[in-house]
Structure formats: structure tokens, C-alpha cells
Scaffold this active site. Structure first.
Site, PDB file in Angstrom:
ATOM      1  N   SER A  44      35.451  32.085 -14.453  1.00 57.05           N
ATOM      2  CA  SER A  44      34.306  32.711 -14.091  1.00 57.05           C
ATOM      3  C   SER A  44      33.385  31.883 -13.249  1.00 57.05           C
ATOM      4  O   SER A  44      34.006  31.647 -11.867  1.00 57.05           O
ATOM      5  CB  SER A  44      33.562  32.737 -15.649  1.00 57.05           C
ATOM      6  OG  SER A  44      32.450  33.783 -15.451  1.00 57.05           O
ATOM      7  N   ASP A 158      36.128  38.919 -16.579  1.00 58.04           N
ATOM      8  CA  ASP A 158      35.824  37.528 -16.867  1.00 58.04           C
ATOM      9  C   ASP A 158      36.855  36.691 -17.237  1.00 58.04           C
ATOM     10  O   ASP A 158      37.389  36.962 -18.680  1.00 58.04           O
ATOM     11  CB  ASP A 158      34.477  37.408 -17.488  1.00 58.04           C
ATOM     12  CG  ASP A 158      33.908  36.135 -17.527  1.00 58.04           C
ATOM     13  OD1 ASP A 158      34.395  35.019 -17.820  1.00 58.04           O
ATOM     14  OD2 ASP A 158      32.761  36.062 -16.992  1.00 58.04           O
TER      15      ASP A 158
END
Length: 305
Positions: A44, A158
Site C-alpha cells: 500500500s 490493497d
């Protein structure tokens, strides 16, 4: 550390939204100490910061993000009509790409692993080849907030969903030590005498003007999508963005503890979870400074133990 004075390190950069800006401060501390970052693994925001650093453009990004205000962040919120997330993220990624240009991960001067999540296969994906920004875009696709990003025909989300502190990709690296940065540390504040670095006092204001802007934006979006039709229901104390981001924070904190127990790094630097909220990118300067502060404290504790 197995080597008390490591020359090269594998750097693991965790996920956590705007708290990921603390990675910039951590990197500055490591560089001042003369340690060479030999490899990077990131999820991320850790993937974004690691990618910019490997491409030699982290200073440009840091300068840009520290100029963001509470309100001009909103111009990057491009609506995804009917998709799997509220935002496409294209405007943001186009802006970021202007800083770094086009790069292939395998051609970067520092070996880089970007972690994303293949939700269809229910497994994490290690991206070590291919377009750098496609990989970053996939790794920062926060569920329900950003739309998934397709790589090789697979929709990816993510990286922090399954691996918020991706130590495993670095275990076979030919470096002297592994240093991991977790953005889910226990709540702490630096101290009232150093408010610029603390970052804990402002997050406690639930009716911040910026949050009102975000909530108003989400309300308008829900109206257009017909999600608010029907009889009025009792309003929750949490907005949609509150619920999504705080749930992801809680989940990632729990998973991070398990991952760190399974794969303990040589040195763990923990950024307190109350340093800032996941969306507060306009607080970049103080979050970067907080990263420097907690990195210095962690290193001092390690060498004094």
C-alpha cells in the site's frame, strides 16, 4: 541485528494510509546513519514510498505532498460510477506519475517487491516485474474506496489486506539485516513540548473541516447512486469513510501482529496508530517528522539493550 553495524539492509514498509508518510522520515534517519538500503518490500503506502525511493524520486514526492492542504486533496477524488470502489484514483496516479515517469520494476537500481492482494484467488501477490505504477496502483487500492486495478487480467486490491508488513519477501535477501516499519503501533504521543512532531492531538477532533468536506462528498455520491433512498434511518455515529478506513486499520493492525510474530525482523520501527488518520495527507510535514522521531527512538533502544 545479526550484524551490530549493518552495511546493507532490507527495508520493509508497511501499509496505513497517510501514516505511510512516516516512511519518508524513517528513510532519512537510515540514510543519515550511513546504512545502504539494498532491497525494499512494501504494501500500500509502503509500496508507493518504496517505489518512489527506488526510482530516485522520493524527495520530489515529499516536496509535493507537504504542499497539500486540507481542501486541494479533494480535487484528486474522481468518482467511479458503478465500479467496485467509490474512486478511480486516476487523477492522483497521473499526478504522481509526472514526478517519477515510466519505470519497469526489474530495471530499478534497488530490488523492489510490491505486495498486492488477488481477492479472487484469496492470496497475496508479489510484484517484482512490470510497470512500476501499475503495481503501485494495485497495492494502494483500498477496498470500497478505490477501484481494483487489473494486472494480467486479475483485479488486484490493497496489499495490506493480507500482508500489511511484508517481511517474507525479504527473507532470502543477501543483506546484513531486515528493518521493518509498522504503521499500527500502540497509541503514543511524542509529548506536549513537541507538538509539531506529535500528530496525536489533531486527530482527536472528530468534526474537522476536512472530514466534513469528505463526508459531504460521500453523501452527494450516495444520493446520485440512489443509496439514500427510502425511509430515513437513524444515522450512525460513523460515516461511510470512517467505517471503511477504521475497519481496515483494525484488521491490518491485527494481521501485522501475527506477521511480525511469524517473521520477526532484526529491527522493528513502530509508528503509533494515532499519529494521524488514514486520509490526512495534508499533515505530511508533521507525519514525516514523526517518522524520524520514532525511528531514532527505536534505533537508540536497540543499541542500548
Amino acid at each position: 541485528m545479526s550484524n551490530p553495524d549493518p552495511k546493507t539492509i532490507s527495508l520493509v514498509l508497511g501499509s496505513g494510509g497517510a501514516r505511510g508518510l512516516a516512511h519518508i522520515g524513517v528513510i532519512r534517519v537510515l540514510e543519515r546513519r550511513g546504512w545502504q538500503i539494498g532491497t525494499i518490500a512494501g504494501s500500500s503506502m509502503g509500496a508507493l514510498i518504496g517505489g518512489f525511493y527506488a526510482a530516485g524520486k522520493l524527495d520530489d514526492y515529499a516536496e509535493w505532498v507537504q504542499e497539500l492542504t486540507e481542501f486541494n486533496v479533494l480535487r484528486y477524488l474522481d468518482v467511479a460510477w458503478g465500479g467496485a470502489g467509490m474512486l478511480k484514483g486516476e487523477m492522483l496516479m497521473q499526478t504522481l506519475q509526472e514526478f517519477v515517469g515510466r519505470h519497469q520494476i526489474q530495471d530499478l537500481p534497488i530490488p523492489l517487491t510490491i505486495v498486492a492482494t488477488d481477492v479472487l484467488a484469496r492470496k497475496e501477490i508479489w510484484l517484482r516485474r512490470g510497470d512500476l505504477f501499475h503495481a503501485i496502483r494495485a497495492s494502494i487500492a483500498v477496498p470500497t474506496v478505490f477501484t481494483p486495478h487489473n494486472i494480467n487480467g486479475r483485479p488486484l486490491l490493497d496489499g495490506g489486506i493480507l500482508n500489511p508488513v511484508p517481511i517474507a519477501p525479504t527473507l532470502q535477501d543477501p543483506t546484513d539485516a531486515i528493518i521493518a516499519v509498522s504503521l499500527s503501533g500502540v497509541p503514543k504521543r511524542i509529548g506536549d513540548s513537541n507538538r509539531r512532531n506529535a500528530g496525536a492531538t489533531r486527530i482527536e477532533r472528530p468534526h474537522h473541516r476536512y472530514r466534513k468536506k469528505i463526508d459531504a462528498f460521500i453523501d452527494q455520491l450516495q444520493e446520485r447512486l440512489g443509496l439514500n433512498s427510502g425511509a430515513e434511518e437513524e444515522q450512525s455515529s460513523l460515516s461511510l469513510t470512517d467505517a471503511a478506513l477504521m475497519s481496515l486499520d483494525a484488521m491490518q493492525a491485527s494481521i501485522a501482529r501475527c506477521k511480525l510474530a511469524a517473521y520477526p525482523p532484526d529491527l522493528l520501527i513502530e509508528i503509533p496508530i494515532n499519529t494521524c488518520a488514514a486520509h490526512e495527507f495534508y499533515r505530511a510535514s508533521e507525519v514525516i517528522e514523526a517518522g524520524e522521531y520514532w525511528a531514532e527512538r527505536a534505533i537508540e533502544r536497540f543499541f542500548s539493550s
